[in-house]
Design an enzyme around this catalytic site. Structure first.
Site, PDB file in Angstrom:
ATOM      1  N   ILE A  30     -20.682  -3.777  45.155  1.00  0.00           N
ATOM      2  CA  ILE A  30     -20.757  -3.178  43.817  1.00  0.00           C
ATOM      3  C   ILE A  30     -20.474  -1.674  43.871  1.00  0.00           C
ATOM      4  O   ILE A  30     -20.084  -1.072  42.870  1.00  0.00           O
ATOM      5  CB  ILE A  30     -22.157  -3.451  43.204  1.00  0.00           C
ATOM      6  CG1 ILE A  30     -22.118  -3.372  41.697  1.00  0.00           C
ATOM      7  CG2 ILE A  30     -23.228  -2.543  43.785  1.00  0.00           C
ATOM      8  CD1 ILE A  30     -23.368  -3.923  41.028  1.00  0.00           C
ATOM      9  N   VAL A  95     -30.618  -4.265  51.470  1.00  0.00           N
ATOM     10  CA  VAL A  95     -30.827  -5.600  50.907  1.00  0.00           C
ATOM     11  C   VAL A  95     -31.291  -6.519  52.032  1.00  0.00           C
ATOM     12  O   VAL A  95     -30.594  -6.695  53.040  1.00  0.00           O
ATOM     13  CB  VAL A  95     -29.538  -6.147  50.258  1.00  0.00           C
ATOM     14  CG1 VAL A  95     -29.753  -7.559  49.755  1.00  0.00           C
ATOM     15  CG2 VAL A  95     -29.092  -5.234  49.111  1.00  0.00           C
ATOM     16  N   HIS A  99     -26.184  -9.485  55.952  1.00  0.00           N
ATOM     17  CA  HIS A  99     -24.823  -9.395  55.423  1.00  0.00           C
ATOM     18  C   HIS A  99     -23.967  -8.551  56.340  1.00  0.00           C
ATOM     19  O   HIS A  99     -24.447  -7.623  56.977  1.00  0.00           O
ATOM     20  CB  HIS A  99     -24.812  -8.828  54.005  1.00  0.00           C
ATOM     21  CG  HIS A  99     -25.573  -7.555  53.848  1.00  0.00           C
ATOM     22  ND1 HIS A  99     -26.954  -7.523  53.780  1.00  0.00           N
ATOM     23  CD2 HIS A  99     -25.166  -6.273  53.780  1.00  0.00           C
ATOM     24  CE1 HIS A  99     -27.359  -6.274  53.656  1.00  0.00           C
ATOM     25  NE2 HIS A  99     -26.286  -5.487  53.668  1.00  0.00           N
ATOM     26  N   MET A 100     -22.698  -8.886  56.371  1.00  0.00           N
ATOM     27  CA  MET A 100     -21.715  -8.138  57.148  1.00  0.00           C
ATOM     28  C   MET A 100     -20.813  -7.407  56.156  1.00  0.00           C
ATOM     29  O   MET A 100     -20.259  -8.019  55.248  1.00  0.00           O
ATOM     30  CB  MET A 100     -20.897  -9.128  57.995  1.00  0.00           C
ATOM     31  CG  MET A 100     -19.768  -8.530  58.776  1.00  0.00           C
ATOM     32  SD  MET A 100     -18.791  -9.853  59.550  1.00  0.00           S
ATOM     33  CE  MET A 100     -19.780 -10.163  61.005  1.00  0.00           C
ATOM     34  N   HIS A 101     -20.703  -6.089  56.311  1.00  0.00           N
ATOM     35  CA  HIS A 101     -19.765  -5.316  55.503  1.00  0.00           C
ATOM     36  C   HIS A 101     -18.379  -5.431  56.134  1.00  0.00           C
ATOM     37  O   HIS A 101     -18.226  -5.182  57.335  1.00  0.00           O
ATOM     38  CB  HIS A 101     -20.144  -3.827  55.495  1.00  0.00           C
ATOM     39  CG  HIS A 101     -21.466  -3.512  54.872  1.00  0.00           C
ATOM     40  ND1 HIS A 101     -21.588  -2.953  53.626  1.00  0.00           N
ATOM     41  CD2 HIS A 101     -22.738  -3.658  55.340  1.00  0.00           C
ATOM     42  CE1 HIS A 101     -22.867  -2.760  53.337  1.00  0.00           C
ATOM     43  NE2 HIS A 101     -23.593  -3.179  54.369  1.00  0.00           N
TER      44      HIS A 101
END
Ligand code: 5GP
Length: 117
Positions: A30, A95, A99-101
């Site tokens: 986002i 968060v 998660h993988m950026h």
């Protein structure tokens, strides 16, 4: 309580989803920090890397395969990209859902600012 990412995966809140399979979902960040900035997230809610177990090996491997496929989709595979997984307070994880950026689309510079160690 479900994480914000679980809600995006479930379709309860909007997300710009670019990839989905039985183990992972990927959507655009986002607040992108690069022309391409996508988050690759296990469908199963795992709070952080500290909570990963051997039972999660398949999903963790799938995150890399998804990254490879999405990078090609986005047209950034040849020039390269960066994959980042933050964990905990010092890792600045915001968060609590692993998660993988996936970031690319411009030269990203050195991995960390060269300040004090
Ligand atoms: P972290 O610091 O936990 O590694 O990264 C969390 C990332 O999630 C940040 O880059 C942030 O911009 C992104 N993010 C936070 N909330 C949302 C949201 O509701 N939707 C999307 N697409 N990304 C989010």
């Amino acid at each position: 309580m479900a994480s914000i990412f679980s809600k995006i995966i479930a379709g309860e809140i909007p997300g710009d989803i670019v990839y989905r399979d039985d183990l992972v979902t990927a959507f655009r960040d986002i607040n992108p920090q690069a022309p391409t900035h996508i988050l690759i997230v296990p469908n199963k809610e795992i709070p952080s890397v500290n909570d990963v177990t051997a039972a999660d090996e398949a999903v963790l491997g799938r995150m890399f395969l998804a990254a490879q496929q999405i990078a090609a989709q986005e047209g950034i595979a040849d020039n390269g990209y960066r994959l980042i997984v933050n964990c905990g307070q010092h890792g600045h994880q915001e968060v609590l859902h692993v998660h993988m950026h996936l970031m690319g689309g411009r030269p990203l510079g050195p991995m960390l600012y060269r300040t004090s160690r």
